[in-house]
Write a protein that holds these residues in place. Structure first.
Motif, PDB file in Angstrom:
ATOM      1  N   GLU A 164      39.873  38.754  43.545  1.00 20.95           N
ATOM      2  CA  GLU A 164      40.443  37.415  43.496  1.00 20.95           C
ATOM      3  C   GLU A 164      40.787  36.940  44.908  1.00 20.95           C
ATOM      4  O   GLU A 164      41.286  37.703  45.727  1.00 20.95           O
ATOM      5  CB  GLU A 164      41.703  37.428  42.625  1.00 20.95           C
ATOM      6  CG  GLU A 164      42.199  36.092  42.207  1.00 20.95           C
ATOM      7  CD  GLU A 164      41.311  35.401  41.176  1.00 20.95           C
ATOM      8  OE1 GLU A 164      41.303  34.166  41.180  1.00 20.95           O
ATOM      9  OE2 GLU A 164      40.635  36.081  40.394  1.00 20.95           O
ATOM     10  N   VAL A 165      40.504  35.667  45.204  1.00 19.87           N
ATOM     11  CA  VAL A 165      40.880  35.049  46.471  1.00 19.87           C
ATOM     12  C   VAL A 165      42.048  34.120  46.187  1.00 19.87           C
ATOM     13  O   VAL A 165      41.946  33.215  45.358  1.00 19.87           O
ATOM     14  CB  VAL A 165      39.703  34.263  47.093  1.00 19.87           C
ATOM     15  CG1 VAL A 165      40.131  33.610  48.406  1.00 19.87           C
ATOM     16  CG2 VAL A 165      38.498  35.166  47.306  1.00 19.87           C
ATOM     17  N   LEU A 166      43.168  34.357  46.863  1.00 17.15           N
ATOM     18  CA  LEU A 166      44.366  33.543  46.699  1.00 17.15           C
ATOM     19  C   LEU A 166      44.626  32.786  47.992  1.00 17.15           C
ATOM     20  O   LEU A 166      44.869  33.402  49.031  1.00 17.15           O
ATOM     21  CB  LEU A 166      45.573  34.435  46.369  1.00 17.15           C
ATOM     22  CG  LEU A 166      45.432  35.376  45.178  1.00 17.15           C
ATOM     23  CD1 LEU A 166      46.648  36.292  45.075  1.00 17.15           C
ATOM     24  CD2 LEU A 166      45.240  34.577  43.901  1.00 17.15           C
ATOM     25  N   PHE A 167      44.578  31.468  47.928  1.00 14.64           N
ATOM     26  CA  PHE A 167      44.807  30.661  49.128  1.00 14.64           C
ATOM     27  C   PHE A 167      46.299  30.474  49.344  1.00 14.64           C
ATOM     28  O   PHE A 167      47.051  30.189  48.409  1.00 14.64           O
ATOM     29  CB  PHE A 167      44.078  29.321  49.018  1.00 14.64           C
ATOM     30  CG  PHE A 167      42.596  29.466  49.139  1.00 14.64           C
ATOM     31  CD1 PHE A 167      42.004  29.593  50.390  1.00 14.64           C
ATOM     32  CD2 PHE A 167      41.796  29.521  48.009  1.00 14.64           C
ATOM     33  CE1 PHE A 167      40.638  29.770  50.510  1.00 14.64           C
ATOM     34  CE2 PHE A 167      40.431  29.692  48.116  1.00 14.64           C
ATOM     35  CZ  PHE A 167      39.848  29.820  49.370  1.00 14.64           C
ATOM     36  N   LEU A 168      46.722  30.665  50.593  1.00 12.22           N
ATOM     37  CA  LEU A 168      48.134  30.564  50.952  1.00 12.22           C
ATOM     38  C   LEU A 168      48.478  29.113  51.264  1.00 12.22           C
ATOM     39  O   LEU A 168      48.485  28.686  52.417  1.00 12.22           O
ATOM     40  CB  LEU A 168      48.433  31.474  52.144  1.00 12.22           C
ATOM     41  CG  LEU A 168      48.219  32.960  51.860  1.00 12.22           C
ATOM     42  CD1 LEU A 168      48.337  33.767  53.140  1.00 12.22           C
ATOM     43  CD2 LEU A 168      49.208  33.443  50.813  1.00 12.22           C
TER      44      LEU A 168
END
Length: 194
Positions: A85-89
């Motif tokens: 999963e890619v979680l954008f900050l």
């Protein structure tokens, strides 16, 4: 967003277009093995290895910077890596656009992570001039940077590929927009060929 999906999308964009569409840094959740327990005097113990049938120990995937991508990704199944999963900050909708980006178990965080071992408000990501840092928010199970536990309320600067951990079960790598674009280009070349 899944890493594999983002990699496909990034293939059709140049770096400037990618950074315009995804201007926030990101965390890519990692496949991880449990952190080995600390030995006497806080020394790190090496995990036990299993015989790979060839007489030598089987290495288990761990964390590394982009320089060790072949070792980390080359031995993992591309399907499993692609499902990371890619979680954008970035601030959540309706939150003030200034200040730290909160990460934690509570839904009110900018980046919620639904894991029992993650504190309600576990850590903050803070822009520090042209760079970023992570700050522990008094979490119960600790915030880790490159496998070193931060002191409670302590912080550390981040660079591309820095390993960040939230408690014992959640591991990720930090990427700036340009660093993520470069990482995705390497990922698309085929992890078995790195």
């Amino acid at each position: 967003m899944k890493l594999e999906d983002l990699a496909k999308e990034a293939a059709s964009l140049d770096a400037a277009a990618f950074k315009k569409k995804y201007p926030a840094p990101a965390l890519v959740l990692q496949l991880s093995t449990p952190t080995p327990p600390a030995g006497p005097f806080g020394m790190k113990l090496k995990p036990k290895t299993e015989d790979a049938g060839g007489g030598g120990p089987a290495k288990k995937p761990g964390f590394d910077t982009i320089h060790g991508l072949k070792e980390v990704l080359g031995k993992a199944s591309p399907g499993k890596v692609g499902t990371s999963e890619v979680l954008f900050l970035q601030k959540r909708a309706g939150a003030p656009k200034t200040g730290a980006v909160s990460v934690g178990r509570a839904d009110e965080n900018d980046v919620p992570i639904a894991q029992k071992t993650v504190s309600n408000v576990h850590a903050h990501f803070i822009r520090d001039g042209s760079s970023w840092k992570v700050a522990d928010q008094g979490s119960s199970n600790g915030t880790f940077v490159d496998e070193e536990r931060l002191p409670a309320r302590g912080s550390a600067k981040l660079t591309n590929g820095t390993r960040v951990g939230f408690g014992p079960n959640v591991r990720a790598k930090f990427w700036t927009p340009q660093g993520l674009y470069d990482f995705l280009a390497i990922y698309r070349t085929g992890v078995d060929d790195l």
